[in-house]
Design a protein around this motif. Sequence first.
Motif, PDB file in Angstrom:
ATOM      1  N   GLY A  82       0.597  -1.022   0.459  1.00 28.49           N
ATOM      2  CA  GLY A  82      -0.028  -0.109   0.183  1.00 28.49           C
ATOM      3  C   GLY A  82       0.757   1.450   0.198  1.00 28.49           C
ATOM      4  O   GLY A  82       0.171   2.288   0.111  1.00 28.49           O
ATOM      5  N   TRP A  83       1.744   1.262   0.391  1.00 30.47           N
ATOM      6  CA  TRP A  83       2.931   2.314  -0.182  1.00 30.47           C
ATOM      7  C   TRP A  83       2.569   3.021  -1.277  1.00 30.47           C
ATOM      8  O   TRP A  83       2.929   2.214  -2.204  1.00 30.47           O
ATOM      9  CB  TRP A  83       4.409   2.528   0.500  1.00 30.47           C
ATOM     10  N   ALA A  84       2.645   4.324  -1.338  1.00 28.49           N
ATOM     11  CA  ALA A  84       2.694   4.911  -2.642  1.00 28.49           C
ATOM     12  C   ALA A  84       3.332   5.490  -3.377  1.00 28.49           C
ATOM     13  O   ALA A  84       3.820   5.033  -4.047  1.00 28.49           O
ATOM     14  CB  ALA A  84       1.328   6.099  -2.097  1.00 28.49           C
ATOM     15  N   GLY A  85       5.351   5.424  -2.199  1.00 37.29           N
ATOM     16  CA  GLY A  85       5.972   5.895  -3.679  1.00 37.29           C
ATOM     17  C   GLY A  85       5.785   6.974  -4.305  1.00 37.29           C
ATOM     18  O   GLY A  85       5.265   7.803  -3.970  1.00 37.29           O
ATOM     19  N   THR A  86       7.536   7.111  -4.373  1.00 33.00           N
ATOM     20  CA  THR A  86       7.594   8.484  -6.004  1.00 33.00           C
ATOM     21  C   THR A  86       8.377   7.875  -7.065  1.00 33.00           C
ATOM     22  O   THR A  86       8.739   6.751  -6.472  1.00 33.00           O
ATOM     23  CB  THR A  86       8.232   9.531  -4.619  1.00 33.00           C
ATOM     24  N   GLY A  87       8.397   8.641  -8.030  1.00 35.79           N
ATOM     25  CA  GLY A  87       9.208   8.656  -8.949  1.00 35.79           C
ATOM     26  C   GLY A  87      10.086   8.327  -8.574  1.00 35.79           C
ATOM     27  O   GLY A  87      11.178   7.729  -9.918  1.00 35.79           O
ATOM     28  N   ARG A  88      10.315   9.279  -8.061  1.00 36.02           N
ATOM     29  CA  ARG A  88      12.440   9.289  -7.653  1.00 36.02           C
ATOM     30  C   ARG A  88      12.752   7.762  -7.453  1.00 36.02           C
ATOM     31  O   ARG A  88      13.764   7.800  -7.748  1.00 36.02           O
ATOM     32  CB  ARG A  88      12.176  10.731  -6.984  1.00 36.02           C
ATOM     33  N   VAL A  89      12.403   8.014  -6.475  1.00 37.11           N
ATOM     34  CA  VAL A  89      12.742   5.961  -5.636  1.00 37.11           C
ATOM     35  C   VAL A  89      12.092   5.480  -6.831  1.00 37.11           C
ATOM     36  O   VAL A  89      13.302   4.228  -6.976  1.00 37.11           O
ATOM     37  CB  VAL A  89      11.701   6.222  -4.703  1.00 37.11           C
ATOM     38  N   LYS A  90      11.101   5.137  -7.534  1.00 35.44           N
ATOM     39  CA  LYS A  90      10.618   4.347  -8.654  1.00 35.44           C
ATOM     40  C   LYS A  90      11.661   4.470  -9.544  1.00 35.44           C
ATOM     41  O   LYS A  90      12.919   3.280  -9.918  1.00 35.44           O
ATOM     42  CB  LYS A  90       9.240   4.496  -8.923  1.00 35.44           C
ATOM     43  N   GLY A  91      12.308   5.153  -9.735  1.00 40.52           N
ATOM     44  CA  GLY A  91      13.515   5.802 -11.118  1.00 40.52           C
ATOM     45  C   GLY A  91      14.680   5.128 -10.538  1.00 40.52           C
ATOM     46  O   GLY A  91      15.209   4.260 -11.122  1.00 40.52           O
ATOM     47  N   ALA A  92      15.405   5.313  -9.107  1.00 42.77           N
ATOM     48  CA  ALA A  92      16.280   4.737  -9.041  1.00 42.77           C
ATOM     49  C   ALA A  92      16.038   3.109  -8.858  1.00 42.77           C
ATOM     50  O   ALA A  92      17.274   2.800  -9.446  1.00 42.77           O
ATOM     51  CB  ALA A  92      16.767   5.273  -7.834  1.00 42.77           C
ATOM     52  N   VAL A  93      15.130   2.439  -8.258  1.00 43.51           N
ATOM     53  CA  VAL A  93      14.952   1.348  -8.095  1.00 43.51           C
ATOM     54  C   VAL A  93      15.179   0.873  -9.593  1.00 43.51           C
ATOM     55  O   VAL A  93      15.954  -0.774  -9.924  1.00 43.51           O
ATOM     56  CB  VAL A  93      14.054   0.675  -7.574  1.00 43.51           C
ATOM     57  N   THR A  94      14.386   1.023 -10.634  1.00 44.48           N
ATOM     58  CA  THR A  94      14.356   1.088 -11.825  1.00 44.48           C
ATOM     59  C   THR A  94      16.265   0.728 -12.425  1.00 44.48           C
ATOM     60  O   THR A  94      16.618  -0.153 -13.253  1.00 44.48           O
ATOM     61  CB  THR A  94      13.508   1.689 -12.726  1.00 44.48           C
ATOM     62  N   LEU A  95      16.560   2.111 -12.305  1.00 41.27           N
ATOM     63  CA  LEU A  95      18.065   1.924 -13.020  1.00 41.27           C
ATOM     64  C   LEU A  95      19.042   1.573 -12.772  1.00 41.27           C
ATOM     65  O   LEU A  95      20.063   0.805 -12.375  1.00 41.27           O
ATOM     66  CB  LEU A  95      18.529   3.692 -12.495  1.00 41.27           C
ATOM     67  N   TYR A  96      18.557   0.865 -11.674  1.00 42.13           N
ATOM     68  CA  TYR A  96      20.211  -0.050 -10.662  1.00 42.13           C
ATOM     69  C   TYR A  96      19.331  -1.296 -10.995  1.00 42.13           C
ATOM     70  O   TYR A  96      19.972  -1.806 -11.689  1.00 42.13           O
ATOM     71  CB  TYR A  96      19.669  -0.564  -9.035  1.00 42.13           C
ATOM     72  N   ILE A  97      18.659  -1.538 -11.191  1.00 42.56           N
ATOM     73  CA  ILE A  97      17.948  -2.904 -11.851  1.00 42.56           C
ATOM     74  C   ILE A  97      18.673  -3.174 -13.401  1.00 42.56           C
ATOM     75  O   ILE A  97      19.049  -4.049 -13.748  1.00 42.56           O
ATOM     76  CB  ILE A  97      16.857  -3.448 -11.731  1.00 42.56           C
ATOM     77  N   CYS A  98      18.284  -1.968 -14.381  1.00 42.57           N
ATOM     78  CA  CYS A  98      18.722  -1.958 -15.467  1.00 42.57           C
ATOM     79  C   CYS A  98      20.224  -2.506 -15.503  1.00 42.57           C
ATOM     80  O   CYS A  98      20.682  -2.582 -16.420  1.00 42.57           O
ATOM     81  CB  CYS A  98      18.277  -0.512 -16.226  1.00 42.57           C
ATOM     82  N   ILE A  99      21.229  -1.707 -14.773  1.00 44.53           N
ATOM     83  CA  ILE A  99      22.417  -1.328 -13.989  1.00 44.53           C
ATOM     84  C   ILE A  99      23.068  -3.001 -14.331  1.00 44.53           C
ATOM     85  O   ILE A  99      23.681  -3.407 -15.171  1.00 44.53           O
ATOM     86  CB  ILE A  99      23.351  -0.422 -13.667  1.00 44.53           C
ATOM     87  N   THR A 100      22.357  -3.414 -13.639  1.00 46.11           N
ATOM     88  CA  THR A 100      22.419  -4.988 -13.474  1.00 46.11           C
ATOM     89  C   THR A 100      22.196  -5.815 -14.536  1.00 46.11           C
ATOM     90  O   THR A 100      23.375  -6.428 -15.058  1.00 46.11           O
ATOM     91  CB  THR A 100      21.505  -5.524 -12.303  1.00 46.11           C
ATOM     92  N   GLY A 101      21.068  -5.948 -15.429  1.00 46.26           N
ATOM     93  CA  GLY A 101      20.951  -6.269 -16.491  1.00 46.26           C
ATOM     94  C   GLY A 101      21.541  -6.423 -17.589  1.00 46.26           C
ATOM     95  O   GLY A 101      22.045  -7.202 -18.661  1.00 46.26           O
ATOM     96  N   LEU A 102      22.170  -4.869 -17.934  1.00 49.23           N
ATOM     97  CA  LEU A 102      22.956  -4.650 -19.270  1.00 49.23           C
ATOM     98  C   LEU A 102      24.462  -5.124 -18.899  1.00 49.23           C
ATOM     99  O   LEU A 102      24.447  -5.657 -19.534  1.00 49.23           O
ATOM    100  CB  LEU A 102      22.876  -2.952 -19.407  1.00 49.23           C
ATOM    101  N   VAL A 103      24.732  -5.096 -17.888  1.00 47.81           N
ATOM    102  CA  VAL A 103      26.058  -5.104 -17.388  1.00 47.81           C
ATOM    103  C   VAL A 103      26.355  -6.108 -17.575  1.00 47.81           C
ATOM    104  O   VAL A 103      27.222  -6.908 -18.113  1.00 47.81           O
ATOM    105  CB  VAL A 103      26.612  -4.574 -16.089  1.00 47.81           C
TER     106      VAL A 103
END
Length: 226
Positions: free
Chosen positions: A69-90
């Motif tokens: 139920g936590w709403a979160g923010t775009g900044r936090v979600k963007g950070a999480v998305t970037l970090y997992i993208c780094i994992t996948g691409l590297v």
Amino acid sequence: MAAMPLTGQGHVPDILPAVMLFRIVLVLAAVVGLVCTWRGAASPLSPLVYFTVQSNIVLAVYYLARLAGWAGTGRVKGAVTLYICITGLVFNLVLVGGNPFAPVLDGRGDQVLDWGNLLLHTVTPVMAVVDWLLWDRDRGPRWWDAVVWVGYPAGYAVFAVVRGALLAPGTPRRYPYPFLDVSVLGYGGLLISVLVYGAVFVLLGLAVVAGHRLVAGRGRVVEAAL
């Protein structure tokens, strides 16, 4: 006709179950992948050395919070998305040469670990990008966030290098990734490596922001047409 909201926060009742199901599968993929990784670990703490493990733990915790139920923010979600993208691409472009299925299909390694790698390096990054593009379109990060987000990978690099320096030469996995291996690169080579990867990660962060803005902008066009 009234405009439909572009968020996956429950404002559109008929889409909420699909969003929840997708995120449940995403969390399960991360958790199963982490369990597979821990299964063959030399010690309970050794997997935590890897950016892969850290980013997937962050991903799982974030989406568990969203499901709770936590709403979160775009900044936090963007950070999480970037970090997992780094994992996948590297992993897929640098470490295994672009074929994430190769370790699974060759039948020569630990298949449980190989499937865990596939989940953590391919499945969760792809699903996170899909979630980023489809939902929470009303929560856009700023362009400057792409620079701020790189603070965590930079801190990880410091951690990995300092840890390696404290370990005895010849220690297995002394440096978790070859582009951080001071014993091979030297400190000059390490600096170049960090600067290059850092620049690429900033560009990737900008791409994350741009992707969000692109799909959100198209959504607003559709709303206006309605």
